[in-house]
Design a protein around this motif. Structure first.
Motif, PDB file in Angstrom:
ATOM      1  N   LYS A  63       0.863  -1.177   0.000  1.00  0.00           N
ATOM      2  CA  LYS A  63       0.000   0.000   0.000  1.00  0.00           C
ATOM      3  C   LYS A  63       0.899   1.227   0.000  1.00  0.00           C
ATOM      4  O   LYS A  63       2.016   1.188   0.491  1.00  0.00           O
ATOM      5  CB  LYS A  63      -0.895   0.012   1.235  1.00  0.00           C
ATOM      6  CG  LYS A  63      -1.876  -1.123   1.274  1.00  0.00           C
ATOM      7  CD  LYS A  63      -2.909  -0.991   2.355  1.00  0.00           C
ATOM      8  CE  LYS A  63      -2.359  -0.789   3.717  1.00  0.00           C
ATOM      9  NZ  LYS A  63      -3.375  -0.746   4.772  1.00  0.00           N
ATOM     10  N   VAL A  93      -4.759   6.217   1.443  1.00  0.00           N
ATOM     11  CA  VAL A  93      -3.892   5.100   1.088  1.00  0.00           C
ATOM     12  C   VAL A  93      -4.287   4.542  -0.269  1.00  0.00           C
ATOM     13  O   VAL A  93      -5.455   4.173  -0.480  1.00  0.00           O
ATOM     14  CB  VAL A  93      -4.001   3.972   2.155  1.00  0.00           C
ATOM     15  CG1 VAL A  93      -3.105   2.810   1.799  1.00  0.00           C
ATOM     16  CG2 VAL A  93      -3.669   4.501   3.530  1.00  0.00           C
ATOM     17  N   LEU A 122      -4.443   1.566  -2.242  1.00  0.00           N
ATOM     18  CA  LEU A 122      -4.417   0.180  -1.781  1.00  0.00           C
ATOM     19  C   LEU A 122      -3.588  -0.741  -2.664  1.00  0.00           C
ATOM     20  O   LEU A 122      -2.979  -1.677  -2.172  1.00  0.00           O
ATOM     21  CB  LEU A 122      -5.848  -0.363  -1.665  1.00  0.00           C
ATOM     22  CG  LEU A 122      -6.727   0.357  -0.650  1.00  0.00           C
ATOM     23  CD1 LEU A 122      -8.139  -0.212  -0.668  1.00  0.00           C
ATOM     24  CD2 LEU A 122      -6.126   0.272   0.741  1.00  0.00           C
ATOM     25  N   ASP A 123      -3.556  -0.516  -3.963  1.00  0.00           N
ATOM     26  CA  ASP A 123      -2.814  -1.390  -4.877  1.00  0.00           C
ATOM     27  C   ASP A 123      -2.161  -0.544  -5.969  1.00  0.00           C
ATOM     28  O   ASP A 123      -2.715  -0.389  -7.055  1.00  0.00           O
ATOM     29  CB  ASP A 123      -3.781  -2.427  -5.475  1.00  0.00           C
ATOM     30  CG  ASP A 123      -3.070  -3.558  -6.189  1.00  0.00           C
ATOM     31  OD1 ASP A 123      -1.871  -3.409  -6.521  1.00  0.00           O
ATOM     32  OD2 ASP A 123      -3.708  -4.599  -6.411  1.00  0.00           O
TER      33      ASP A 123
END
Length: 179
Positions: A42, A54, A56-57
Motif C-alpha cells: 500500500k 492510502v 491500496l494497490d
C-alpha cells in the motif's frame, strides 16, 4: 537418535501446518498458497491527525492508468475517421471503448472498504461527480481538425481519468491503522 537441525525445522513446520489446518477450515494446501502469494503493498499518500489516504494497490492503479491512456488515445484515429464512416459504426465503437474504460474503472474495486465514515464517503461522491462533469466538459472542447492539438487535449482528458481512477482506488483510513 538425534535429529539434524534441518529435520527439526521440517518437523516443526509440519506440526505448525497441522495445527493451522485443525484450527481453521482451510486446508494445508490453501495455507501454502497464501504464504506463497506476495502481500500487496500500500502507498500512503497523505497522513493527517485523524485519517490518512492510502492507495491500496499501486501496481493495479498503474496498470489501469496505462489501459485508460491507451483506450483514450485509440479515440484519436476514430475521431479522425468519423466523417468517413457510418454514424452507427462510429457510435458503436465509441460505446465499446467507453464500456471498456468503465470495466477498467471498476475492476477489483471494493467500494464498501474505501471509506471509514460518511464524511469521507460524501467527499468521494462529490469528487466523483465533479470529475465526471469535468470529463464531459473536457471532451466537449476537442479539436477534431488538428490531430496534434487533439493529442494534447487527450492528455488533459487522461489526467481527469487518472483523478477519477484515484477516487475509486484510494482508501480513507484512520490515521493509526495498518491494514
Amino acid at each position: 537418535g538425534t535429529m539434524a537441525p534441518a529435520d527439526e525445522e521440517a518437523d516443526e513446520e509440519r506440526l505448525l501446518r497441522e495445527d493451522v489446518a485443525e484450527a481453521s477450515p482451510r486446508s494445508a494446501a490453501e495455507v501454502d498458497v497464501e504464504e506463497a502469494m506476495p502481500k500487496k503493498k500500500k502507498l500512503v499518500l497523505w497522513r493527517g491527525s485523524a485519517r490518512r489516504l492510502v492507495l491500496l494497490d499501486p501496481i493495479l492503479f498503474a496498470k489501469k492508468t496505462a489501459l485508460v491512456f491507451a483506450a483514450s488515445y485509440l479515440l484519436i484515429p476514430l475521431i479522425a475517421e468519423k466523417a468517413r464512416m457510418p454514424a452507427w459504426i462510429y457510435a458503436s465503437l465509441l460505446v465499446l471503448i467507453h464500456v471498456g474504460v468503465l470495466i477498467i474503472y471498476l475492476y477489483r474495486v471494493r467500494l464498501r472498504s474505501l471509506d471509514m465514515d460518511r464524511i469521507s464517503l460524501g467527499a468521494r461522491v462529490l469528487g466523483l461527480g465533479f470529475t465526471t462533469w469535468l470529463l464531459f466538459a473536457v471532451s466537449g472542447w476537442q479539436d477534431r481538425e488538428d490531430l496534434v492539438k487533439l493529442s494534447w487535449q487527450m492528455l488533459a482528458l487522461c489526467a481527469v481519468h487518472t483523478v477519477l481512477l484515484a477516487l475509486l482506488m484510494v482508501a480513507v483510513e484512520p490515521a493509526g491503522q495498518d491494514r
